[in-house]
Scaffold this active site. Sequence first.
Site, PDB file in Angstrom:
ATOM      1  N   ASP A 110       5.564 -11.579 -10.083  1.00  0.00           N
ATOM      2  CA  ASP A 110       4.600 -12.180  -9.149  1.00  0.00           C
ATOM      3  C   ASP A 110       3.573 -13.033  -9.888  1.00  0.00           C
ATOM      4  O   ASP A 110       3.156 -14.086  -9.399  1.00  0.00           O
ATOM      5  CB  ASP A 110       3.882 -11.094  -8.339  1.00  0.00           C
ATOM      6  CG  ASP A 110       4.818 -10.293  -7.459  1.00  0.00           C
ATOM      7  OD1 ASP A 110       5.887 -10.814  -7.079  1.00  0.00           O
ATOM      8  OD2 ASP A 110       4.485  -9.130  -7.154  1.00  0.00           O
ATOM      9  N   ASP A 169       6.485  -2.757  -7.619  1.00  0.00           N
ATOM     10  CA  ASP A 169       5.149  -3.315  -7.835  1.00  0.00           C
ATOM     11  C   ASP A 169       4.284  -2.219  -8.442  1.00  0.00           C
ATOM     12  O   ASP A 169       4.439  -1.044  -8.103  1.00  0.00           O
ATOM     13  CB  ASP A 169       4.540  -3.783  -6.511  1.00  0.00           C
ATOM     14  CG  ASP A 169       5.198  -5.047  -5.976  1.00  0.00           C
ATOM     15  OD1 ASP A 169       5.626  -5.891  -6.785  1.00  0.00           O
ATOM     16  OD2 ASP A 169       5.268  -5.193  -4.746  1.00  0.00           O
TER      17      ASP A 169
END
Length: 167
Positions: free
Chosen positions: A133, A117
């Site tokens: 995401d 991330d």
Amino acid sequence: MSLILAGVVAVVFLVADQVTKYLVSTNMQIGDTITVDFIKRILDLHYIENDGGAWGMMGGKTWILVAVTAVIIVLLAVLMVKNAQKSKLFFWSCCLIISGGIGNMIDRVFNDGLVVDFLRFTFIDFPVFNVADIAVCTGAGLLILYFLLDILKESKEKRANPEKEQE
């Protein structure tokens, strides 16, 4: 509506996800932050690795997350193909969710259960996320919209034809 176009869009999201994750993981150290100059105070790149699902839930439960993701991908793929002609909104929401799900599943399987991330909103306290995401959340939002519109349509039809309700 073309399955080929959907495949292309899914591959574009998947490639963008994997390329950005690769660039971040090879050019930054975990915990590093790079401020994006042209959008200061909104977004920065902050490299972390997440061993859970959304908001870190189910941390360390890699194989459960992989299994659930695989089941959802297969289910959505079947529904998407089966209902392709019924609703473009449903079709594209499934396409995005599948693409993002595959992107994060690749990380879980090939990166010791860790998802890369790196996108962080700096103006709010929001979890760090990635391109996969974005695809999943956009697809989920479109899917919710599809169901809401379907409920409204059904409600309108019932009001227009009250005798059908009695059958």
